[in-house]
Design a protein around this motif. Structure first.
Motif, PDB file in Angstrom:
ATOM      1  N   LEU A  28       0.822  -1.209   0.000  1.00 20.21           N
ATOM      2  CA  LEU A  28       0.000   0.000   0.000  1.00 20.21           C
ATOM      3  C   LEU A  28       0.856   1.259   0.000  1.00 20.21           C
ATOM      4  O   LEU A  28       0.553   2.237  -0.700  1.00 20.21           O
ATOM      5  N   LEU A  29       1.938   1.256   0.764  1.00 20.65           N
ATOM      6  CA  LEU A  29       2.811   2.424   0.817  1.00 20.65           C
ATOM      7  C   LEU A  29       3.537   2.625  -0.511  1.00 20.65           C
ATOM      8  O   LEU A  29       3.751   3.760  -0.946  1.00 20.65           O
ATOM      9  N   ALA A  30       3.910   1.528  -1.165  1.00 22.70           N
ATOM     10  CA  ALA A  30       4.559   1.635  -2.477  1.00 22.70           C
ATOM     11  C   ALA A  30       3.611   2.251  -3.498  1.00 22.70           C
ATOM     12  O   ALA A  30       4.015   3.078  -4.333  1.00 22.70           O
ATOM     13  N   VAL A  31       2.355   1.846  -3.448  1.00 22.47           N
ATOM     14  CA  VAL A  31       1.347   2.414  -4.353  1.00 22.47           C
ATOM     15  C   VAL A  31       1.176   3.906  -4.086  1.00 22.47           C
ATOM     16  O   VAL A  31       1.138   4.732  -5.017  1.00 22.47           O
ATOM     17  N   GLN A  32       1.081   4.280  -2.808  1.00 22.04           N
ATOM     18  CA  GLN A  32       0.926   5.701  -2.449  1.00 22.04           C
ATOM     19  C   GLN A  32       2.128   6.522  -2.915  1.00 22.04           C
ATOM     20  O   GLN A  32       1.975   7.659  -3.367  1.00 22.04           O
ATOM     21  N   ALA A  33       3.322   5.959  -2.823  1.00 19.90           N
ATOM     22  CA  ALA A  33       4.521   6.688  -3.221  1.00 19.90           C
ATOM     23  C   ALA A  33       4.542   6.995  -4.712  1.00 19.90           C
ATOM     24  O   ALA A  33       5.261   7.896  -5.153  1.00 19.90           O
ATOM     25  N   LEU A  34       3.736   6.270  -5.483  1.00 20.93           N
ATOM     26  CA  LEU A  34       3.656   6.490  -6.931  1.00 20.93           C
ATOM     27  C   LEU A  34       2.578   7.495  -7.314  1.00 20.93           C
ATOM     28  O   LEU A  34       2.311   7.708  -8.499  1.00 20.93           O
ATOM     29  N   GLY A  35       1.952   8.106  -6.310  1.00 17.70           N
ATOM     30  CA  GLY A  35       0.869   9.041  -6.597  1.00 17.70           C
ATOM     31  C   GLY A  35      -0.431   8.353  -6.922  1.00 17.70           C
ATOM     32  O   GLY A  35      -1.343   8.956  -7.492  1.00 17.70           O
ATOM     33  N   LEU A  36      -0.541   7.077  -6.574  1.00 15.10           N
ATOM     34  CA  LEU A  36      -1.746   6.296  -6.799  1.00 15.10           C
ATOM     35  C   LEU A  36      -2.326   5.891  -5.456  1.00 15.10           C
ATOM     36  O   LEU A  36      -1.734   6.142  -4.407  1.00 15.10           O
ATOM     37  N   THR A  37      -3.479   5.262  -5.488  1.00 11.95           N
ATOM     38  CA  THR A  37      -4.096   4.790  -4.252  1.00 11.95           C
ATOM     39  C   THR A  37      -4.973   3.585  -4.557  1.00 11.95           C
ATOM     40  O   THR A  37      -5.370   3.366  -5.706  1.00 11.95           O
ATOM     41  N   SER A  38      -5.234   2.803  -3.523  1.00 13.19           N
ATOM     42  CA  SER A  38      -6.192   1.705  -3.620  1.00 13.19           C
ATOM     43  C   SER A  38      -7.372   1.940  -2.689  1.00 13.19           C
ATOM     44  O   SER A  38      -8.237   1.082  -2.548  1.00 13.19           O
ATOM     45  N   ARG A  39      -7.422   3.102  -2.086  1.00 12.53           N
ATOM     46  CA  ARG A  39      -8.421   3.433  -1.074  1.00 12.53           C
ATOM     47  C   ARG A  39      -9.847   3.372  -1.651  1.00 12.53           C
ATOM     48  O   ARG A  39     -10.181   4.088  -2.597  1.00 12.53           O
ATOM     49  N   GLY A  40     -10.666   2.510  -1.101  1.00  8.40           N
ATOM     50  CA  GLY A  40     -12.042   2.398  -1.546  1.00  8.40           C
ATOM     51  C   GLY A  40     -12.207   1.659  -2.861  1.00  8.40           C
ATOM     52  O   GLY A  40     -13.248   1.793  -3.513  1.00  8.40           O
ATOM     53  N   SER A  41     -11.230   0.855  -3.249  1.00  7.29           N
ATOM     54  CA  SER A  41     -11.348   0.147  -4.534  1.00  7.29           C
ATOM     55  C   SER A  41     -12.116  -1.161  -4.403  1.00  7.29           C
ATOM     56  O   SER A  41     -12.306  -1.869  -5.399  1.00  7.29           O
ATOM     57  N   GLY A  42     -12.559  -1.494  -3.198  1.00  6.45           N
ATOM     58  CA  GLY A  42     -13.362  -2.693  -3.001  1.00  6.45           C
ATOM     59  C   GLY A  42     -14.471  -2.435  -2.009  1.00  6.45           C
ATOM     60  O   GLY A  42     -14.633  -1.324  -1.485  1.00  6.45           O
ATOM     61  N   ALA A  43     -15.263  -3.478  -1.748  1.00  7.24           N
ATOM     62  CA  ALA A  43     -16.380  -3.426  -0.795  1.00  7.24           C
ATOM     63  C   ALA A  43     -17.420  -2.406  -1.245  1.00  7.24           C
ATOM     64  O   ALA A  43     -17.632  -2.203  -2.431  1.00  7.24           O
ATOM     65  N   ASP A  44     -18.057  -1.721  -0.295  1.00  2.47           N
ATOM     66  CA  ASP A  44     -19.208  -0.857  -0.605  1.00  2.47           C
ATOM     67  C   ASP A  44     -18.746   0.551  -0.964  1.00  2.47           C
ATOM     68  O   ASP A  44     -19.011   1.526  -0.242  1.00  2.47           O
ATOM     69  N   ASN A  45     -18.067   0.652  -2.082  1.00  4.62           N
ATOM     70  CA  ASN A  45     -17.471   1.917  -2.486  1.00  4.62           C
ATOM     71  C   ASN A  45     -17.613   2.139  -3.990  1.00  4.62           C
ATOM     72  O   ASN A  45     -17.986   1.243  -4.736  1.00  4.62           O
ATOM     73  N   ILE A  46     -17.274   3.352  -4.411  1.00  8.88           N
ATOM     74  CA  ILE A  46     -17.262   3.684  -5.830  1.00  8.88           C
ATOM     75  C   ILE A  46     -15.965   3.143  -6.425  1.00  8.88           C
ATOM     76  O   ILE A  46     -14.879   3.475  -5.952  1.00  8.88           O
ATOM     77  N   ARG A  47     -16.099   2.323  -7.429  1.00  8.68           N
ATOM     78  CA  ARG A  47     -14.929   1.682  -8.022  1.00  8.68           C
ATOM     79  C   ARG A  47     -14.193   2.638  -8.960  1.00  8.68           C
ATOM     80  O   ARG A  47     -14.565   3.790  -9.131  1.00  8.68           O
ATOM     81  N   ASN A  48     -13.145   2.131  -9.592  1.00  5.64           N
ATOM     82  CA  ASN A  48     -12.312   2.956 -10.461  1.00  5.64           C
ATOM     83  C   ASN A  48     -13.158   3.699 -11.497  1.00  5.64           C
ATOM     84  O   ASN A  48     -14.059   3.125 -12.111  1.00  5.64           O
ATOM     85  N   ILE A  49     -12.871   4.984 -11.678  1.00  9.35           N
ATOM     86  CA  ILE A  49     -13.612   5.817 -12.621  1.00  9.35           C
ATOM     87  C   ILE A  49     -13.064   5.582 -14.028  1.00  9.35           C
ATOM     88  O   ILE A  49     -11.897   5.847 -14.308  1.00  9.35           O
ATOM     89  N   THR A  50     -13.921   5.063 -14.903  1.00  9.53           N
ATOM     90  CA  THR A  50     -13.476   4.768 -16.261  1.00  9.53           C
ATOM     91  C   THR A  50     -13.851   5.891 -17.216  1.00  9.53           C
ATOM     92  O   THR A  50     -14.846   6.590 -17.025  1.00  9.53           O
ATOM     93  N   GLY A  51     -13.025   6.036 -18.240  1.00  6.58           N
ATOM     94  CA  GLY A  51     -13.266   7.033 -19.280  1.00  6.58           C
ATOM     95  C   GLY A  51     -12.706   6.524 -20.593  1.00  6.58           C
ATOM     96  O   GLY A  51     -12.091   5.455 -20.664  1.00  6.58           O
ATOM     97  N   SER A  52     -12.877   7.283 -21.631  1.00  9.33           N
ATOM     98  CA  SER A  52     -12.428   6.865 -22.956  1.00  9.33           C
ATOM     99  C   SER A  52     -10.912   6.666 -22.963  1.00  9.33           C
ATOM    100  O   SER A  52     -10.160   7.598 -22.646  1.00  9.33           O
TER     101      SER A  52
END
Length: 594
Positions: free
Chosen positions: A167-191
């Motif tokens: 998780l810390l490695a992901v955060q260090a890349l300017g990314l996150t996994s926060r709320g990517s599962g369970a009762d949450n809004i999943r990844n926002i897709t676009g064209s």
């Protein structure tokens, strides 16, 4: 108060005086000293707590997940996750669900490990982020990553002790996994081709980024009764499948009409969930681009307020709308939005530009003169970490250092100059990947399957590759055909919108239970003008019997098309299922020498 300095003494005296004053006020107001009035939910979690209170006041019983969320918000459990990692332990019981709020999925018994799903708005990564994820997958995971059907990445085989490091490695890349599962809004897709597509109406990247950060910075967006999907389609060549989402934003060009200024708008669609046999419906609302994120927030709040907290099987947005009615739900959205939303009747809207079923594979010219994007074939979405690093280098050397994931489980490298296309393709091929594939393989989609998911009833990724090998050796397919393999009723591979959709099932054979599939045909999505739910074609087919069954079905299409350009979708919709079975039964099988 000996032992304290003068400042500390003054603070303590003030603290004690405050307690005495509070007690005196309570006595004056007729309350017993120390009594606490009934708490009213306040703050960003008030929306979900009020919804829970309303459910119980009406005589309902909260499901176990809602009770656990009420006891302590899952985002407030970081210390528990750290302690478990330090102890080298995986979560148990309800903690498995709660840990998904950090993007960590304990996937036993399929794998005794975590899977981590990321949040990558619009599915776009920089080369240095791809390298960093490869490093993380090597040091904390299984040395590979999977592209998902939400233009996202999953890292698998993460040990208990490596969870926080990942998780810390992901955060260090300017990314996150926060709320990517369970009762949450999943990844926002676009064209996937946003900003580079010659036919697009609008670049979706700023909207996806704004929606992403809106979610991260509004705690109430994490108080939902069930998961939630949002997609922005900018009118580009590669389908986003926005009509399968809870909220679909579809770009359109308004050319005029009474009360309408010409320009780009988005049609608002709601309630898509193809696993439950519903596409998102047209609300008849047009939004300007700058209104979309606020409107999405209003929809999510209305869903959080009215979603079912007592029955998880009927907690998705579709069921809220079914229960309330479309008009009533839209009124709730407008109440949350704070103003009426613009109705579409009277607007003059240009026809939607159609997407290309195979537009995610191969070399395609960009709207920037002399530049191209190149779509790679990733075998059922999987990349090794060596390939991830190699693709990052290719993107930097020949493009702009940008990698674009798609909902078709592959990726695009953009901004490649005309003169570099050939050498870029050679570099991709040197990684063991390709930019061209048969119509069978380029439309092949498969979920994780039972190799990595406890819900799946079959090895979908392995079966998909075997099926492609079998069909390519026997059939000369000349038009795009999508085959979707999904492992369970969650329908992560969206089998109902495939030309051929396969959902795994256990099949009885000779007293034993073997892996097999139910077969559906003739599904499609709006972006290619093929919106339809697939119809059931065959039940409980053991996988050993599946390839020849699919071969006969495709052979029937190739042999009985009205014209060379008739698609498999058009062929299926032109016939009743019984007719298709009859044609397939009479179709010959191609014998292949051993």
């Amino acid at each position: 108060m000996s032992g304290f300095d003068e400042t500390q003494k003054q603070w303590l005296q003030g603290f004690v005086s405050g307690l005495e004053a509070r007690k005196a006020a309570e006595r004056v107001n007729g309350r017993a000293a120390g009594a606490v009035p009934a708490a009213q939910p306040i703050g960003p979690d008030a929306l979900q707590y009020t919804a829970q209170d309303r459910a119980t006041a009406a005589g309902g019983k909260l499901v176990a997940e809602e009770t656990a969320k009420r006891q302590r918000h899952p985002l407030d459990r970081w210390d528990e996750i750290v302690l478990r990692a330090e102890a080298g332990q995986f979560p148990k019981g309800m903690d498995v669900f709660l840990t998904k709020y950090q993007g960590l999925f304990y996937v036993a018994p399929a794998q005794n490990s975590f899977m981590c799903r990321l949040r990558i708005p619009n599915g776009i990564l920089n080369a240095w982020q791809m390298r960093g994820l490869a490093d993380a997958a090597d040091s904390c995971g299984g040395g590979y990553a999977d592209v998902t059907t939400r233009a996202n990445l999953q890292i698998r085989e993460i040990g208990a002790a490596q969870a926080v490091d990942l998780l810390l490695a992901v955060q260090a890349l300017g990314l996150t996994s926060r709320g990517s599962g369970a009762d949450n809004i999943r990844n926002i897709t676009g064209s996937p081709t946003a900003g580079i597509d010659p036919q697009e109406i609008i670049d979706t990247r700023p909207l996806c980024a704004a929606m992403h950060h809106y979610i991260l910075n509004h705690r109430e967006m994490y108080g939902l009764p069930r998961k939630f999907n949002i997609a922005f389609d900018g009118g580009g060549r590669v389908p986003v499948l926005e009509d399968t989402n809870d909220i679909g934003f579809v770009a359109c060009q308004v050319t005029g009409g009474a009360g309408f200024a010409a320009g780009v708008y988005f049609r608002l669609q709601l309630g898509g969930i193809t696993g439950h046999l519903d596409f998102a419906f047209e609300t008849g609302i047009l939004l300007k681009p700058e209104e979309c994120v606020k409107a999405a927030g209003a929809v999510v709040r209305a869903f959080a307020a009215h979603g079912d907290r007592t029955n998880r099987q009927r907690a998705r947005l579709k069921y809220v709308i079914d229960r309330m009615g479309r008009d009533a739900f839209v009124k709730e959205v407008e109440r949350e939005y704070g103003a009426p939303l613009r109705r579409a009747p009277g607007a003059e809207v240009a026809p939607r530009p159609l997407a290309d079923k195979g537009g995610h594979i191969g070399v395609h010219a960009q709207k920037q003169p002399g530049r191209n994007y190149i779509g790679l074939v990733l075998p059922v979405g999987r990349m090794t970490t060596g390939q991830m690093r190699g693709l990052a280098e290719v993107a930097e050397r020949f493009g702009s250092g940008t990698l674009r994931l798609t909902v078709w489980q592959n990726l695009l490298i953009s901004d490649v100059a005309d003169r570099d296309v050939g050498v870029c393709i050679s570099a991709i091929q040197a990684l063991g990947l390709a930019v061209e594939a048969s119509p069978i393989r380029r439309g092949l989609v498969a979920c994780t399957g039972n190799a990595g998911c406890k819900f799946a009833a079959a090895n979908t990724k392995g079966h998909a590759l075997h099926l492609a090998d079998y069909l390519e050796a026997r059939l000369a397919v000349d038009l795009p055909i999508n085959i979707h393999l999904t492992g369970c009723h969650h329908s992560c591979a969206q089998h109902y919108i495939g030309d051929i959709g396969l959902i795994a099932a256990k099949v009885e054979r000779g007293g034993n239970s073997v892996e097999g599939y139910h077969v559906f045909i003739g599904g499609g999505a709006a972006a290619t003008n093929e919106q339809a739910m697939a119809r059931e074609y065959a039940q409980s087919v053991a996988f050993d019997d599946l390839p020849p069954l699919i071969e006969r079905l495709i052979a029937a299409w190739l042999g009985h098309r009205q014209a060379p350009g008739e698609s498999f979708f058009e062929f299926c919709r032109r016939h009743e299922v019984d007719q298709l079975r009859g044609l397939a039964e009479r179709a010959p099988l191609q014998a292949i020498a051993a």
